[in-house]
Design a protein around this motif. Sequence first.
Motif, PDB file in Angstrom:
ATOM      1  N   GLU A 266      48.073 -41.135  22.525  1.00 35.72           N
ATOM      2  CA  GLU A 266      48.599 -39.795  22.292  1.00 35.72           C
ATOM      3  C   GLU A 266      48.590 -39.494  20.797  1.00 35.72           C
ATOM      4  O   GLU A 266      48.834 -40.367  19.965  1.00 35.72           O
ATOM      5  N   CYS A 267      48.314 -38.248  20.469  1.00 37.85           N
ATOM      6  CA  CYS A 267      48.272 -37.834  19.072  1.00 37.85           C
ATOM      7  C   CYS A 267      49.663 -37.942  18.454  1.00 37.85           C
ATOM      8  O   CYS A 267      50.672 -37.631  19.100  1.00 37.85           O
ATOM      9  N   ASP A 281      46.734 -34.696  23.141  1.00 35.36           N
ATOM     10  CA  ASP A 281      47.895 -33.920  22.716  1.00 35.36           C
ATOM     11  C   ASP A 281      48.425 -33.141  23.925  1.00 35.36           C
ATOM     12  O   ASP A 281      47.692 -32.356  24.539  1.00 35.36           O
ATOM     13  N   GLU A 289      41.999 -34.122  20.959  1.00 38.97           N
ATOM     14  CA  GLU A 289      41.795 -33.688  19.579  1.00 38.97           C
ATOM     15  C   GLU A 289      41.129 -34.786  18.764  1.00 38.97           C
ATOM     16  O   GLU A 289      41.451 -35.968  18.898  1.00 38.97           O
TER      17      GLU A 289
END
Length: 479
Positions: A266-267, A281, A289
């Motif tokens: 996960e970002c 994201d 992303e």
Amino acid sequence: SSLGSIIDFCGGQLDMGSLGSEGLTATERQVQRLTLIVQAFICGYILIYVIFYRNHHLKLEPVTGNVHVDVWGGAHGHTQADFEQLAYCEGHGASVGVQAGTCLVSRRKTSLLDDSWNHIGTLSPGQSVLAAGPPKDFGGVLRVPVQSGGIVDLQDMRRCSHQAGSAPELHRCGFVNEVDLLQMDGGRFVPTFVQVVHQKASCADGSSYLDTCQLDYRATPENQQVIDEFYIGYIERYKVQFTHAFQSDIIGQMTLDEASHLDMPECGGAAFGGPPAICYDRTGGGHDETTIAGLLSLAGLTLDSNNMETNHPGNLEAFRTSGMKLHVSVQYSNVESFWSWAGLGTIGYRYHVDVMPAQSVWRSIILKPESYRAWVNAGDIVGIGKCDRLVIWADGIEISGRVAGHLGHLDITNLLLVLSASIPLLWLASNIVRCLLLRTTSGKYETMGFDDERDGLKGRGAGAALSGEDSGGHPGDSP
């Protein structure tokens, strides 16, 4: 036939009774033992490798869908001072590296001055000269002497090569706002190297009535001049966002938020070994992303890698100036080794990025007068006629995406076909093992003299019978 070949190899039908009870029992035990080992190996191969590892028993359905690509600038430097640390930029100011013999070409119509700043001549846009020495500061303005005589303002010049006066050797880095920069090809084209071209208007019928005639813009040196060219600074930091949806006959329609993001953190989370090439994201409904640099890393390249498909001498040109085509494939699957043999594996996806062979990838746009200043300074558009125009030629990265892959589910027909394919293998293995072992055992007994001894016994028995018949006398004879 194959069966006939096996029988011939075994030497025909073997008389098992002739081996004796002890030899027969030992041979059969060896045949049984080796046959079970080979058959167990085949069954293990079918179950472990074909079914559990490769999942060949599953019925695969293709996955289709769509991918949306969005690019934006992000936060980075905009000025020449910000670009100084970038290795591919010429450096802060055009004075870097300028010395006696350096080739310079005029960006625009430029005045030649003497030491007293008096006008003594003019350089046309694109005209090249050689510097007579390094730049000097004249009241806060950098000017450079030229070998043909006079001095010129350095801000009106750019460096070039001696072999081709208008061909740049080094390039400065520049900034263009993302709305203007990313307007080409629906935002799927990211410029990396920009040339601003001034095209002079002429009449198609050869007349000089530019206000009334049909206009023509000729791509000749007399009618077209490059007034500026530059790299887009910090282009590697530009953000790239992917959103996609997919469907198949098995599960219907789904979005990426409903699937597992395989090998993708996960970002914003803690990352071991530096930021990931791509991350997920959850905000805004969910998207993936990355950056231009991260996307290129998935293909194992950078913008400074060489494009082997270029038509430049020696096939030497960096992707930064030749452009490139990136094909992004989103591969969906629920088939994972040892975990999805029942067709109930987690549906997830991974990214695969490939560079498609291309000599050059470029786009062009014609600027309206109100858009000139988004690409060049006011000094670069001096002398542009009322009917003239500016054209942007940009080499860059073309990004395309697609959804692909397969989803598997358990199908009894496929499973039975895989299992039934093992039956001939088991039969064939049993016969080959039996054939080879019996042939080896038969040769063993012949080596030990078993057949010779048996033949000798047969011979003595036959001789005794014959002598008894001969010596028996006639019927009725007395003993």
